[in-house]
Design a protein around this motif. Sequence first.
Motif, mmCIF file in Angstrom:
data_model
loop_
_atom_site.group_PDB
_atom_site.id
_atom_site.type_symbol
_atom_site.label_atom_id
_atom_site.label_comp_id
_atom_site.label_asym_id
_atom_site.label_seq_id
_atom_site.Cartn_x
_atom_site.Cartn_y
_atom_site.Cartn_z
ATOM 1 N N THR A 21 0.753 -1.322 -0.051
ATOM 2 C CA THR A 21 0.207 0.148 0.077
ATOM 3 C C THR A 21 0.817 1.169 -0.113
ATOM 4 O OG1 THR A 21 -1.822 -1.215 1.252
ATOM 5 C CG2 THR A 21 -1.853 1.168 1.337
ATOM 6 N N ILE A 22 1.892 1.044 0.747
ATOM 7 C CA ILE A 22 2.811 2.449 1.021
ATOM 8 C C ILE A 22 3.535 2.439 -0.534
ATOM 9 C CG2 ILE A 22 5.004 3.161 1.817
ATOM 10 C CD1 ILE A 22 3.810 2.033 4.542
ATOM 11 N N ALA A 23 4.052 1.473 -1.043
ATOM 12 C CA ALA A 23 4.814 1.432 -2.377
ATOM 13 C C ALA A 23 3.990 2.048 -3.624
ATOM 14 C CB ALA A 23 5.418 0.148 -2.598
ATOM 15 N N ASP A 24 2.625 1.665 -3.352
ATOM 16 C CA ASP A 24 1.958 2.467 -4.498
ATOM 17 C C ASP A 24 1.876 4.010 -4.697
ATOM 18 O OD1 ASP A 24 0.943 0.011 -5.095
ATOM 19 O OD2 ASP A 24 -1.061 0.064 -3.979
ATOM 20 N N ARG A 25 2.230 4.702 -3.433
ATOM 21 C CA ARG A 25 2.599 6.043 -3.394
ATOM 22 C C ARG A 25 3.848 6.400 -3.840
ATOM 23 N NH1 ARG A 25 0.960 6.422 2.840
ATOM 24 N NH2 ARG A 25 -0.913 5.153 2.708
ATOM 25 N N LEU A 26 4.904 5.733 -4.246
ATOM 26 C CA LEU A 26 5.963 6.018 -4.820
ATOM 27 C C LEU A 26 5.835 6.938 -6.311
ATOM 28 C CD1 LEU A 26 8.113 2.850 -3.987
ATOM 29 C CD2 LEU A 26 7.803 4.934 -2.413
ATOM 30 N N GLY A 27 7.010 7.772 -6.206
ATOM 31 C CA GLY A 27 6.877 8.678 -7.424
ATOM 32 C C GLY A 27 7.430 8.164 -8.790
ATOM 33 N N GLN A 220 8.073 4.607 3.339
ATOM 34 C CA GLN A 220 8.116 3.946 4.687
ATOM 35 C C GLN A 220 8.160 5.227 5.795
ATOM 36 O OE1 GLN A 220 11.303 1.534 4.291
ATOM 37 N NE2 GLN A 220 10.156 -0.408 4.548
ATOM 38 N N THR A 221 8.924 6.116 5.755
ATOM 39 C CA THR A 221 9.199 7.237 6.668
ATOM 40 C C THR A 221 8.052 8.104 6.668
ATOM 41 O OG1 THR A 221 11.603 6.793 6.168
ATOM 42 C CG2 THR A 221 10.784 8.884 7.328
ATOM 43 N N ALA A 222 7.759 8.389 5.554
ATOM 44 C CA ALA A 222 6.555 9.695 5.380
ATOM 45 C C ALA A 222 5.553 8.976 5.982
ATOM 46 C CB ALA A 222 6.213 9.861 3.953
ATOM 47 N N HIS A 223 5.123 7.508 5.929
ATOM 48 C CA HIS A 223 3.963 6.945 6.718
ATOM 49 C C HIS A 223 4.143 6.811 8.127
ATOM 50 C CE1 HIS A 223 1.052 4.020 7.417
ATOM 51 N NE2 HIS A 223 1.940 3.133 8.051
ATOM 52 N N ALA A 224 5.401 6.442 8.502
ATOM 53 C CA ALA A 224 5.405 6.299 10.029
ATOM 54 C C ALA A 224 5.520 7.629 10.767
ATOM 55 C CB ALA A 224 6.959 5.722 10.287
ATOM 56 N N HIS A 225 6.325 8.691 10.087
ATOM 57 C CA HIS A 225 5.999 9.976 10.730
ATOM 58 C C HIS A 225 4.655 10.629 10.496
ATOM 59 C CE1 HIS A 225 10.896 10.149 10.256
ATOM 60 N NE2 HIS A 225 10.281 8.868 10.532
ATOM 61 N N GLY A 226 3.780 10.483 10.073
ATOM 62 C CA GLY A 226 2.455 10.977 9.771
ATOM 63 C C GLY A 226 2.656 12.139 8.810
ATOM 64 N N LEU A 227 3.458 12.187 7.683
ATOM 65 C CA LEU A 227 3.713 13.247 6.993
ATOM 66 C C LEU A 227 2.766 13.256 5.787
ATOM 67 C CD1 LEU A 227 7.436 13.446 6.587
ATOM 68 C CD2 LEU A 227 6.036 14.844 8.014
ATOM 69 N N CYS A 357 12.310 2.668 20.285
ATOM 70 C CA CYS A 357 12.435 3.171 19.151
ATOM 71 C C CYS A 357 11.293 2.753 18.116
ATOM 72 C CB CYS A 357 13.713 2.576 18.357
ATOM 73 S SG CYS A 357 15.243 3.063 19.363
ATOM 74 N N GLY A 358 10.339 1.956 18.895
ATOM 75 C CA GLY A 358 9.212 1.616 18.156
ATOM 76 C C GLY A 358 9.009 0.406 17.356
ATOM 77 N N PRO A 359 7.935 -0.061 16.559
ATOM 78 C CA PRO A 359 8.286 -1.165 16.013
ATOM 79 C C PRO A 359 9.012 -1.325 14.730
ATOM 80 C CG PRO A 359 6.010 -0.187 15.667
ATOM 81 C CD PRO A 359 6.981 0.535 16.653
ATOM 82 N N PRO A 360 9.357 -2.262 13.939
ATOM 83 C CA PRO A 360 9.818 -2.117 12.666
ATOM 84 C C PRO A 360 8.742 -1.542 11.652
ATOM 85 C CG PRO A 360 9.845 -4.331 13.345
ATOM 86 C CD PRO A 360 8.988 -3.548 14.081
ATOM 87 N N SER A 361 9.564 -0.428 10.592
ATOM 88 C CA SER A 361 8.734 0.048 9.509
ATOM 89 C C SER A 361 8.111 -0.882 8.515
ATOM 90 C CB SER A 361 9.753 1.048 8.813
ATOM 91 O OG SER A 361 10.512 1.959 9.508
ATOM 92 N N ALA A 362 7.047 -0.500 7.924
ATOM 93 C CA ALA A 362 6.262 -1.333 7.262
ATOM 94 C C ALA A 362 7.077 -2.117 6.133
ATOM 95 C CB ALA A 362 5.339 -0.559 6.226
ATOM 96 N N GLY A 363 7.081 -3.564 6.228
ATOM 97 C CA GLY A 363 7.727 -4.254 5.158
ATOM 98 C C GLY A 363 8.939 -4.712 5.690
#
Length: 557
Positions: A21-27, A220-227, A357-363
């Motif tokens: 789902t996150i990868a679908d947002r890649l440019g 992954q980062t934009a999703h985890a950071h809520g950007l 440091c939280g859980p692993p990033s998506a994937g």
Amino acid sequence: MTTSSPPGRRSSAVAGAPLATIADRLGGPRVDHLLSRAAAQAPDRTALRSPDGSGLSFGRLDGQVDAFATALNALTPGPDSVVAVAAELSPAFPVAYYGAARAGRTAALVNPLLREDALVHVLATSGARTAVLTPEVYLRVRTVRDRLPRLETVLLTSAAPGEDGAALLAEVVAAAAGGPVPSAPADPEAVANLLFTSGTTGAPKAVELTHRNLTVNAAQTAHAHGLDAGSVVFNYLPTYHLMHLNAAVQAVATQLLWTDPDVPGSLAAARAGGTTHYYSLPMRLSRLAADPAGGAEGGAEVPTLRAVLSGGSALPPAATRGLTARFGVPVVQGYGLAEASPQTHFDRLDDPRAGSCGPPSAGTESRIVHVDTRAELPVGERGEIQVRGPQLMKGYLGAEPAAHLDAEGWFSTGDIGHTDEDGRLFVVDRIKDVFKCDNWLVSPTEVEEVLRRRPEVADTVVVDRPDRFSGSVAYALVALAKPYADEEGAALAAVRGANTRMPYYQHLRYVEVVEGIPRSQNGKVQRREIRDAVHGRDLPEPSPDGPLEVTGSADPV
């Protein structure tokens, strides 16, 4: 702890959203496509705002990247050549960084704080033919230019008196505007960047990061950071980091670049800019947490703020709690390393936990293994952190492919940590920093945390000192707080008090008073240099009854 999946498989939903789902947002398949996509979506939105108040829209930034790619075609003919870029916190960096990618070149990132010998290592190892440097870095490079025969062209990010023989990046970009933009191959597995490790155990190694590594980690980062497109990112770091640039561009968010050393004063700029995400280093955030004045002009609150984000090293839990109470927003940190583009973990914004440091990033998969046997350890047990995921590097420059991975594709980070029942990671220390006293594992970071609770201590660092009976014992450098700076015996009192709160094998056996703890510009302790200096001293053995105060010796670095 996460994952018991078979070798070669990656988790599909670890951090709240599937990687697909996150990868679908890649440019796109190249890292500069992140910017192309942002410029197409919001050409007039401010992409970058500098400390002087000037701004650059996504459309204008993309145009300057086009122009620099055109210029590079003339400066360094042929694909796959390397362009070194000094990672200063200014708009010049994204222009050069994305421009290199658009021209089909590899960008080698240069820490602008490096001195001459280290610059020679980075530039020579990367094989850079073109370099985009700050005037300060260029002055250092110019003194060692004879050791860099492959370096043909230097462009300066800004003008400075007495700088001859190097053109300005802005002039080159302006001259190339409107020219034919090169058509670089769109290969997501091609190397986009060379990023150098910190070199704490030897000469820095060049990490090869692919376009796919970087674009996936940006998502992954934009999703985890809520950007998102409404985010305003306040970037208050000493250098420009790929993670902050790519994640903000991925989200089409505005970045405010801030370089003023006045930490409390930064809040006025953050407030004026409508900041939603405040990024800084633990050293600066700790100062902010301890600031009694409440920020510039007596008002520390930033009404638009959604989160305070820390990186680079561990943020003390006390600072986390203080900032959380002060701003009323999550104060979170993550975990990553150059070899992972860099983020692998990030704490949950909706449920942060101090020290985690939280859980692993998506994937991303993560596990803890025994340092010696490499067996996977259960929840709560300490061992080496291993990771695997799509953001993991292609390899080290000059090394055999996949030489950095074990048979199941896991990368060993060299860090000690443990996980909790929710899969959150807690980082304890570096393997090479941890030592054994009477066969007990001692974490210098944990000892430092106890010592910092003493009112006499403003700052400290702990290293091992060889001991003929116990193997190693703890040695502390202590910078005293101002009220205690002239008080005789203050350091010993602090150490004795700290020792009462620790098991015997963690006890500090030596203490040395120093004016300040040697740190790099990004706040990291120069632990290897300190350890080398401490090990090289001829000191008496401490008494079994208590610690020995070391006097009359010079600052170790």
